[in-house]
Design a protein around this motif. Sequence first.
Motif, PDB file in Angstrom:
ATOM      1  N   SER A  41       1.060  -1.146   0.017  1.00 13.73           N
ATOM      2  CA  SER A  41      -0.018   0.019  -0.044  1.00 13.73           C
ATOM      3  C   SER A  41       0.931   1.150   0.096  1.00 13.73           C
ATOM      4  O   SER A  41       2.108   1.032   0.240  1.00 13.73           O
ATOM      5  CB  SER A  41      -0.832   0.127   1.244  1.00 13.73           C
ATOM      6  OG  SER A  41      -1.769  -0.931   1.365  1.00 13.73           O
ATOM      7  N   THR A  47      -2.169   8.169   0.993  1.00 14.84           N
ATOM      8  CA  THR A  47      -3.533   8.267   0.075  1.00 14.84           C
ATOM      9  C   THR A  47      -4.376   9.271   0.499  1.00 14.84           C
ATOM     10  O   THR A  47      -5.068  10.125  -0.479  1.00 14.84           O
ATOM     11  CB  THR A  47      -4.271   6.839  -0.038  1.00 14.84           C
ATOM     12  OG1 THR A  47      -3.211   5.817  -0.360  1.00 14.84           O
ATOM     13  CG2 THR A  47      -5.514   6.768  -1.012  1.00 14.84           C
ATOM     14  N   PHE A 136      -3.468  -1.917  -5.267  1.00 16.47           N
ATOM     15  CA  PHE A 136      -5.171  -1.090  -5.649  1.00 16.47           C
ATOM     16  C   PHE A 136      -5.071  -0.467  -6.840  1.00 16.47           C
ATOM     17  O   PHE A 136      -5.953   0.316  -6.717  1.00 16.47           O
ATOM     18  CB  PHE A 136      -5.285  -0.312  -4.356  1.00 16.47           C
ATOM     19  CG  PHE A 136      -5.326   1.074  -4.421  1.00 16.47           C
ATOM     20  CD1 PHE A 136      -6.702   1.691  -4.243  1.00 16.47           C
ATOM     21  CD2 PHE A 136      -4.590   2.071  -4.559  1.00 16.47           C
ATOM     22  CE1 PHE A 136      -6.891   3.191  -4.134  1.00 16.47           C
ATOM     23  CE2 PHE A 136      -4.556   3.460  -4.621  1.00 16.47           C
ATOM     24  CZ  PHE A 136      -5.994   3.692  -4.419  1.00 16.47           C
ATOM     25  N   ARG A 151     -10.921   2.338  -2.100  1.00 15.06           N
ATOM     26  CA  ARG A 151     -10.263   2.504  -0.831  1.00 15.06           C
ATOM     27  C   ARG A 151      -9.903   1.099  -0.137  1.00 15.06           C
ATOM     28  O   ARG A 151     -10.839   0.360  -0.369  1.00 15.06           O
ATOM     29  CB  ARG A 151     -10.773   3.481   0.156  1.00 15.06           C
ATOM     30  CG  ARG A 151     -11.045   4.949  -0.312  1.00 15.06           C
ATOM     31  CD  ARG A 151      -9.534   5.418  -0.678  1.00 15.06           C
ATOM     32  NE  ARG A 151      -8.566   5.428   0.192  1.00 15.06           N
ATOM     33  CZ  ARG A 151      -8.355   6.309   1.133  1.00 15.06           C
ATOM     34  NH1 ARG A 151      -9.002   7.208   1.228  1.00 15.06           N
ATOM     35  NH2 ARG A 151      -7.255   6.244   1.799  1.00 15.06           N
ATOM     36  N   GLY A 152      -8.677   0.808   0.306  1.00 13.72           N
ATOM     37  CA  GLY A 152      -8.355  -0.527   0.919  1.00 13.72           C
ATOM     38  C   GLY A 152      -8.216  -1.561  -0.145  1.00 13.72           C
ATOM     39  O   GLY A 152      -8.178  -2.778   0.311  1.00 13.72           O
ATOM     40  N   GLY A 153      -8.231  -1.303  -1.427  1.00 12.61           N
ATOM     41  CA  GLY A 153      -8.060  -2.446  -2.459  1.00 12.61           C
ATOM     42  C   GLY A 153      -6.912  -3.149  -2.667  1.00 12.61           C
ATOM     43  O   GLY A 153      -6.889  -4.147  -3.399  1.00 12.61           O
ATOM     44  N   SER A 154      -5.766  -2.787  -1.947  1.00 17.29           N
ATOM     45  CA  SER A 154      -4.521  -3.421  -2.014  1.00 17.29           C
ATOM     46  C   SER A 154      -4.622  -4.937  -1.455  1.00 17.29           C
ATOM     47  O   SER A 154      -3.954  -5.808  -2.048  1.00 17.29           O
ATOM     48  CB  SER A 154      -3.612  -2.971  -1.262  1.00 17.29           C
ATOM     49  OG  SER A 154      -3.151  -1.543  -1.838  1.00 17.29           O
TER      50      SER A 154
HETATM   51  N1  ASP Z   1      -3.613   3.344  -0.368  1.00 18.50           N
HETATM   52  C1  ASP Z   1      -5.068   2.658  -0.634  1.00 18.50           C
HETATM   53  C2  ASP Z   1      -5.823   3.204   0.517  1.00 18.50           C
HETATM   54  O1  ASP Z   1      -5.461   3.874   1.466  1.00 18.50           O
HETATM   55  C3  ASP Z   1      -5.376   1.242  -1.068  1.00 18.50           C
HETATM   56  C4  ASP Z   1      -5.060   0.336   0.274  1.00 18.50           C
HETATM   57  O2  ASP Z   1      -4.086   0.705   1.177  1.00 18.50           O
HETATM   58  O3  ASP Z   1      -5.330  -0.747   0.340  1.00 18.50           O
HETATM   59  O4  ASP Z   1      -6.917   3.227   0.561  1.00 18.50           O
END
Ligand code: ASP
Length: 428
Positions: A41, A47, A136, A151-154
């Motif tokens: 990430s 982000t 992501f 968001r959170g896609g990693s």
């Molecule tokens: N950096 C991106 C986020 O903060 C993806 C991730 O961390 O999964 O959402």
Amino acid sequence: MSLIVQKFGGSSVSDADGIRRVARRVAETRNAGNDVVVVVSAMGDTTDDLLDLAIEVARKPPARELDMLLTAGERISMALLAMAISEVGVPAQSFTGSQAGMITDGDHGAAKLVEVNPFRVREALDAGNIAIIAGFQGVHRSTKDITTLGRGGSDTTAVALAAALNADVCEIYSDVDGVYTADPRIVPSAQKLDRVSSEEMLELAANGAKILHLRCVEYARRFNVPLHVRSSFSHNEGTWVMPTPHENFTPQKEIPLEQPLISGIAHDRTQAKITVVGVPDRPGIASRIFRLLADSKVNVDMIVQNVSTGDRPMTDLSFTLDESQGDLAMNLLRAAEEKIGYTSLDYDDQVGKISLVGAGMKTNTGVSFKFFEALANADINVDMISTSEVRISVITDVSKLDTAVRAIHTAFGLDADNEATVYGGTGR
Ligand code: ASP
Ligand code: MG
């Protein structure tokens, strides 16, 4: 030799020290005789910081450019990590999502994977490298524009690569030791789960548990990828999220005979509630409202319709959604006032959701009673209720959310004697 996919979240690579620590960890796994693919990430809160910057220069940044900007965060960490791994004597190569063959549709900011062709990753492994992939992100199949998975896609990038490369396990590293019975930042006495079924994990993730991206859990279940959620700050065994037992991989832990009554409590502060007041109570009205919302991709969660009253029956219809879609939904409803024929609209974003999840609920009685009793004893008013076979959720005032989570945690006997360790991160 095993193939292990390791995903490190932003708090694990928040600075140079973190990146060096992760590099040593990855090299250790590799030196133990495994092939290693790493998904990273963006560093720390990068982000969010990039998003803030975008909003400073443009009120409504174009979605294509926003994706270009945000993917830069992951590219910084992938290159730095590759350097740090080379520094400890193991060859490493980094790849963007596009280079790693993450092909998506064109939905900027929420792109779906349509194909995963990690042949360059495979080549890098065969040549003796550790492959590092920016999380992501992907590339649109026809326009070749860069996309993000949301968001959170990693987490989803990691699981998709694990599935495509037929990895033995996908390890998701964060700043806590695994999946807990509640967010340890709110409930310090929360306990780490040794394992959780993918069915329960889906419910926890869908209802606000941020430890895993919902889509990654769905993907892992679909492609039968065993997930091991653990901390990059310790070597403790984490939480196994088990789909049906994997043919060539069995974790050390045995599968228990009985499923636990309760796995955990998820909470979500980002809810909003809309009430459409005074709508005619006749067939077709609800479908008109929800078609309108669905056509603009508004994701509706709970729905409650009141008992109707009067000679020309009228009713109130309430529903919840993520507050990020609140303005959009209100604008759509305002524009359709005549077509729907309501008296007024009410919007409340000071609500939150608490969900109790456990596979054992299917066969045990008294769970709802204990749940509502705990809320009543803590003097917490319940606004809306919804249930599934393995979950009870309620909407309450957002200011009462933390108290409610703690009350339910205690009522179900989930409190541990010692405090859970939170190693890092801002929880932002
Ligand atoms: N950096 C991106 C986020 O903060 C993806 C991730 O961390 O999964 O959402
Ligand atoms: Mg995450």
